[in-house]
Each structure stands twice: as C-alpha cells, then as structure tokens.
Design an enzyme around this catalytic site. Structure first.
Site, PDB file in Angstrom:
ATOM      1  CB  CYS A  67      10.037  -7.659   4.845  1.00  0.00           C
ATOM      2  SG  CYS A  67       8.376  -7.374   4.262  1.00  0.00           S
ATOM      3  CB  CYS A 117       3.831  -2.195   6.114  1.00  0.00           C
ATOM      4  SG  CYS A 117       5.245  -2.915   7.006  1.00  0.00           S
ATOM      5  CB  THR A 125       5.251  -8.388   0.342  1.00  0.00           C
ATOM      6  OG1 THR A 125       6.041  -8.115  -0.684  1.00  0.00           O
ATOM      7  CG2 THR A 125       5.977  -8.583   1.579  1.00  0.00           C
ATOM      8  CD  GLU A 183       8.520 -10.520  -1.306  1.00  0.00           C
ATOM      9  OE1 GLU A 183       9.616 -11.123  -1.369  1.00  0.00           O
ATOM     10  OE2 GLU A 183       8.443  -9.570  -0.729  1.00  0.00           O
ATOM     11  CG  HIS A 234       4.719   0.007   0.871  1.00  0.00           C
ATOM     12  ND1 HIS A 234       4.354  -0.536   1.879  1.00  0.00           N
ATOM     13  CD2 HIS A 234       5.628  -0.724   0.308  1.00  0.00           C
ATOM     14  CE1 HIS A 234       4.943  -1.430   2.368  1.00  0.00           C
ATOM     15  NE2 HIS A 234       5.923  -1.607   1.168  1.00  0.00           N
ATOM     16  CE1 TYR A 272       9.400  -0.337   1.354  1.00  0.00           C
ATOM     17  CE2 TYR A 272      11.632  -0.499   0.318  1.00  0.00           C
ATOM     18  CZ  TYR A 272      10.423  -1.139   0.381  1.00  0.00           C
ATOM     19  OH  TYR A 272       9.883  -2.353  -0.082  1.00  0.00           O
ATOM     20  CB  CYS A 293      10.704  -1.383   7.438  1.00  0.00           C
ATOM     21  SG  CYS A 293      11.049  -1.568   5.728  1.00  0.00           S
ATOM     22  CD  GLU A 345      11.858  -5.577  -0.075  1.00  0.00           C
ATOM     23  OE1 GLU A 345      10.797  -4.942   0.014  1.00  0.00           O
ATOM     24  OE2 GLU A 345      12.842  -5.046   0.557  1.00  0.00           O
TER      25      GLU A 345
HETATM   26 FE1  SF4 Z   1       8.323  -5.152   4.554  1.00  0.00          FE
HETATM   27 FE2  SF4 Z   1       9.278  -2.731   4.884  1.00  0.00          FE
HETATM   28 FE3  SF4 Z   1       7.208  -3.050   2.962  1.00  0.00          FE
HETATM   29 FE4  SF4 Z   1       6.832  -3.438   5.631  1.00  0.00          FE
HETATM   30  S1  SF4 Z   1       7.417  -1.389   4.493  1.00  0.00           S
HETATM   31  S2  SF4 Z   1       6.169  -4.647   3.840  1.00  0.00           S
HETATM   32  S3  SF4 Z   1       8.746  -4.320   6.423  1.00  0.00           S
HETATM   33  S4  SF4 Z   1       9.614  -3.790   2.952  1.00  0.00           S
END
Ligand code: SF4
Length: 573
Positions: free
Chosen positions: A193, A197, A284, A351, A386, A390, A393, A537
């Site tokens: 991660c 984002c 995060t 985190e 958000h 997913y 990423c 996570e």
């Molecule tokens: Fe992390 Fe993925 Fe969330 Fe971006 S979208 S903060 S890479 S978990």
C-alpha cells in the site's frame, strides 16, 4: 520589470467547445506588458500556455512537461484569466517533487509519534517506518518519469498547473480510469500500500460535498476548500484521509457514548476556529504524512452536531499524538536480511492511532461543522471513491503474489504440473476480476453538481466486496502452490551462519541453477504478502464487508428486479 517569455500553443481545434481566441485575448490583455508572447522555438522560455478546445487535451500527450519547465494547460474557459496570468508569472513550483524532497519535508516537520512505547525522534530513519516511506515515495518518484507522467500527473482544474494526480479532482471518466491504472502500476513497483489514495479520495469527496452543503445552507465551505486544495496541489504534500473513529459501544450514537471522546468532536467553537478532541483509528500512512483531513465516521442525526466536523490539521499541530500499530512479523524490519519478505517496501499502509487532545483549528481549515444531515452523503462518497481503488492496488498486489507463486513453483520443479498451472490460471482470473470491477465503476462514473466526476457507487462497492474474498482465495492458492516450506523456513541468519549455513544451503535447495537464497527470497515474499496484517487490511480497509452489503440493499434496486421477474413470468398483480 523583466518580462516573462511565454509560448502560446493551440491544439488542432477539432472539437472546440469554447471561443479560444476570445479567451486568449482576455489573458493577453490581463498580462499587459508583463508577458512577452513568443514562439515555441524560442530557446529561453519561461513557460508555455497550451490552449485546448476540449477535455481530450491532445497537446498534453506531446509535451515533456519536465523539459519545458512551467506548462499551463487549459481545456475550457472555467479559469479566471487573472489567475492564469498569476500562475504564469509565479516562480512557485511544486514544493515536494522528488523522494529526497519528500523525506526532507518529513524530517523537518516534527511530529509526536510513539512506537512500542517509545517516542520516535526521527520518523525518516526508524526501521519500522522506512518501508512505508519508501512506498509513499514511489508516488513522487514515478511522477517524474516521462513514461508514467500521463498516469501520475494531471492538469489542475483550479489553476491549470501540472500537479500530482494524488491531489487532482477528477474531471472526466478518463480521469477515473487513469486513477485505477495508476494504482495498479504503483502496486507493481511496491507490492504494498502506498497510502496516498486515502487523502486523494477525501479531497474528491469534499470537493463535491462542500459544493452541495453550500447550495443547501448558503455556507462558504466550497471556496474555503478550494483555497486549501490549491495549497496541497502547489506543495504536493501527503494528506491522511482520517475517517474511522474508535466508536466505543457501536450500539450507541456518538452523543450517547459513556465517553464522548470515542467519536472525534468539536469541544469548543471560537471566533477564530474550533477546538477538537477525540481520535482517528487505523490511519493509513499517518506516520509519514504531513496533514490529516478529519471526516465524520458515519451518518449522523440530531444531537450529534458536535461530531459532524471536517477539518484539515497539520500532524505537528499542538495536541496531536500518533501511536503506530503492530504488524505481523514487524520485528523482521529491524533485521538486515531477507526475512522481511518485501525488503524495501512496507506491509500494507503502516497504520496509526491519531489522537487529538484539544487541537485548535482555524476556520479557514474547517469544511463542515454541524451539518449532520450531510454526513451520510460525505461518508458514502468517500467510501465509494476508496472502494473504487481496490481492484487497482490489490489487483497489482495480486499480480506480484501470482508471479511469486509461479517462481516458487519453478524453483522447486513443479511449474509444469497441470494442477499448478490450473491454480495459477485461477489466480489470474481472480486478479483480473477485481481489476475489471474497478475499471467498470470508473467507466460508469458520472458528473456531480460541482463538475467533478464520481464512480458508480454500486459497482465500486461490489469491487471492494470481491477483494475481501478474492485476495483470501488468491493467498490460499499461493500457499497451496508455494508449499509448507514458506511457514517453516530457517532464518536468514541460519543460512549465513559459518557453522550451519551449509545445511540450509544443501537442504533448502530446489532445482539446479537456482540458488537457495533466491528460493528463500521468493518464499519469504509470499509469506509476507499472504498472511496476517496483509489479509486483514484487505478485509477491512475502505470499510468492512458488511458496509458493502448495506450499500447493495440501498442501491441494488431489488424492487425493480422483482418487477422484471414478474413481467417475464407474466404475473399481472
Ligand atoms: Fe493503500 Fe490501496 Fe487504499 Fe491506496 S487504495 S491507500 S494503495 S489500500
């Protein structure tokens, strides 16, 4: 006064949606004799003004922005000519550009952070944080590479300047799709991660929602927020999106909690700002960010006005304390060897619990205060933005797990076994399924009242929900393909021991031509990416699966589907 030499360049104008000549005349008249308009061939240019006819902005694709220094790209007449001239004349550049700028800025900002009960004096050198810093730094590094510029940068709709995409407000479906492509790309570079984002999504959710709060209540949040946005776009700092409150007794509303601080709240309203108390959990990237944007954690109702607060707070503000969370096998980051698995980058986001002990925030940094009826909308938008991510990423992270699984099989001579091939194919299918979801919700995005674009919420929720399952299945298959050895390997130090190293070397060996060390590296990477914190996570980041189910109930149009079934079955009543 020394004139700036600015070159003016029009696109071909195949699809002009505004009168460009008239618009440029206004800019030139505003600039007066402060700007000399020259041709592109001029060798000592101070900048270039690109004038497009529409959002396709085809000239941007042909310009090496880095080579030309300041380039402003205009796609419509939304920008005030005065603002454009100010930008062309300004010496200001993005303050954080490189990894080095980023690390230096973190070092200079003194934040109160605790790790394992100890105060961390320098967050940039602490072994527990360095891998997370490396992951976030990739977002800066890749933006400077010409081959990634299209995905990692964008043109600000506010100032016309070239900015990091992580500070951009989506202006089209293409922007939404590029966001997902960008996330998959960075995940390929980090297998982790990269944290930025969350702040990015908070900015987009606030842009559209502050606009609508003002529309309903006649407040001034939107213009205030746009000023803040300009700052973050210019300085390119890293923002935490701070949504999750500790929540205490979840059967009770914020205002009904035995301890009122279990939801972040305003404890005092002053003439010059507000005082905030409470905490945000699982934040995060917080230990390697510059500011946090606190947002309400859920829909709120009457009586919860003090909890309906949105505010941008520098992490070094008086009263802010961070406590870093434990991770699976975190002590391995303190060793200098291959046992960490992902040797350079972090496991998930790193985190932290962020505590606010009566933190003062001036009004210019407050973007909602007491409008309880709009908390639900803001939370839904942030969550959708958000959840959209997913498949990008985690799709990218899955690609690394699949590659590592195939290598583990190759290194032990099983890659060509038919059952291994089947499992790898299944993993590929699962990874592309989640990526498809992210692309689909982006492609079905739409324009909001503020003019920004927003992904399809039902599809975005579905994408995230698939992640909570597919990543577990991909990891299960990785364990199946990699074998039990990934859970029983000796230490790196055993392999390097002058006494017992020879045994590890001999008995951990796979096929001829591949060193034992390389085999151990791949197995350690798989171990790192497919267990403990990494999986949890994926389950709970961007909201637990139950919150996605709630969205299906709300947006899934079950009644319409029943009507359709009746029609097909020729049921009349
Ligand atoms: Fe992390 Fe993925 Fe969330 Fe971006 S979208 S903060 S890479 S978990």
């Amino acid at each position: 006064m020394v004139k700036k030499r600015i070159a003016l360049k029009y696109c071909g104008g195949c699809n002009p949606t505004f009168d460009r000549a008239e618009y440029v005349k206004k800019i030139q008249s505003e600039a007066g004799d402060r700007i000399e308009w020259v041709s592109l061939d001029y060798v000592a240019l101070d900048g270039i003004l690109l004038i497009h006819g529409c959002n396709t902005a085809c000239l941007e694709k042909n310009f090496d922005f880095l080579k030309h220094g300041k380039v402003l790209s205009i796609r419509n007449d939304d920008h005030d000519p005065d603002e454009i001239v100010k930008n062309l004349l300004s010496e200001e550049k993005m303050k954080i550009k490189t990894k080095e700028d980023y690390v230096k800025s973190l070092k200079e900002q003194k934040v109160l952070i605790y790790y394992n009960g100890q105060r961390v004096e320098d967050r940039t050198t602490h072994p527990a944080f360095v891998p997370h810093i490396n992951s976030a730094a990739k977002t800066y590094e890749l933006a400077l590479m010409p081959e990634h510029e299209d995905l990692l940068t964008a043109t600000s709709n506010i100032t016309g300047k070239k900015i990091s995409r992580f500070t951009h407000i989506h202006q089209s479906v293409d922007d939404l799709i590029k966001k997902v492509q960008m996330l998959r790309l960075i995940a390929h570079e980090t297998a982790s991660c990269f944290q930025r984002c969350v702040g990015f999504d908070a900015l987009n959710a606030l842009y559209m929602t502050t606009y609508e709060i003002d529309e309903k209540y006649g407040t001034k949040y939107f213009s205030r927020f746009v000023e803040y946005l300009k700052k973050i776009q210019d300085e390119n700092f890293m923002l935490v999106g701070g949504m999750t409150d500790p929540k205490g007794d979840r059967s009770k509303k914020p205002s009904q909690q035995a301890d009122p601080d279990l939801y972040t709240r305003v404890v005092e309203k002053r003439k010059d700002g507000v005082v905030i108390r409470g905490a945000k959990a699982h934040q995060t990237g917080a230990v390697n960010s510059h500011e946090i944007m606190i947002l309400p954690t859920q829909a709120m109702g009457e009586g919860d006005e003090a909890y309906a607060i949105v505010a941008a707070i520098p992490l070094d503000a008086k009263g802010v304390t961070l406590i870093f969370g434990r991770q699976t096998n975190e002590e391995r980051k303190f060793e200098d060897g291959i046992d960490a698995g992902n040797c350079e980058f972090g496991m998930v986001g790193g985190e932290a619990l962020v505590i606010f002990e009566d933190v003062f925030v001036p009004w210019e940094r407050v973007f909602m205060c007491g409008e309880v009826d709009l908390c639900g909308l803001l939370v839904e938008r942030f969550a959708t933005l958000h959840r959209q991510n997913y498949g990008g990423c985690k799709g990218g992270v899955s690609d690394i797990i699949i590659g590592a699984s195939a290598l583990a099989a190759q290194y032990q001579g099983t890659l060509n076994a038919s059952h291994i091939k089947d499992k790898l194919v299944e993993m590929l299918h699962l990874a592309e399924t989640v990526y498809s979801g992210s692309i689909a919700c982006s492609a079905m995005g739409s324009k909001t009242k503020s003019g920004s674009y927003y992904p399809d919420p039902l599809l975005a929720n579905c994408t995230k929900h698939n992640i909570t399952r597919n990543i577990y299945e991909i990891s299960r298959l990785a364990h199946d393909v990699g074998g039990g050895i990934m859970a029983t390997l000796p230490f790196d130090k055993d392999m390097k021991s002058p006494v017992i190293g020879k045994y590890v070397e001999k008995y951990m060996k796979g096929i001829e031509g591949v060193s034992t060390e390389n085999r151990m590296k791949i197995l350690r990477l798989l171990e790192n990416m497919t267990g403990g914190t990494a999986l949890v996570e994926s389950m709970h980041g961007a909201g637990s699966p139950q919150s996605q189910r709630v969205m299906y109930q709300r947006l899934g149009k079950l009644g319409d589907k029943m009507k359709m079934a009746k029609k097909i079955a020729k049921i009349k009543e």
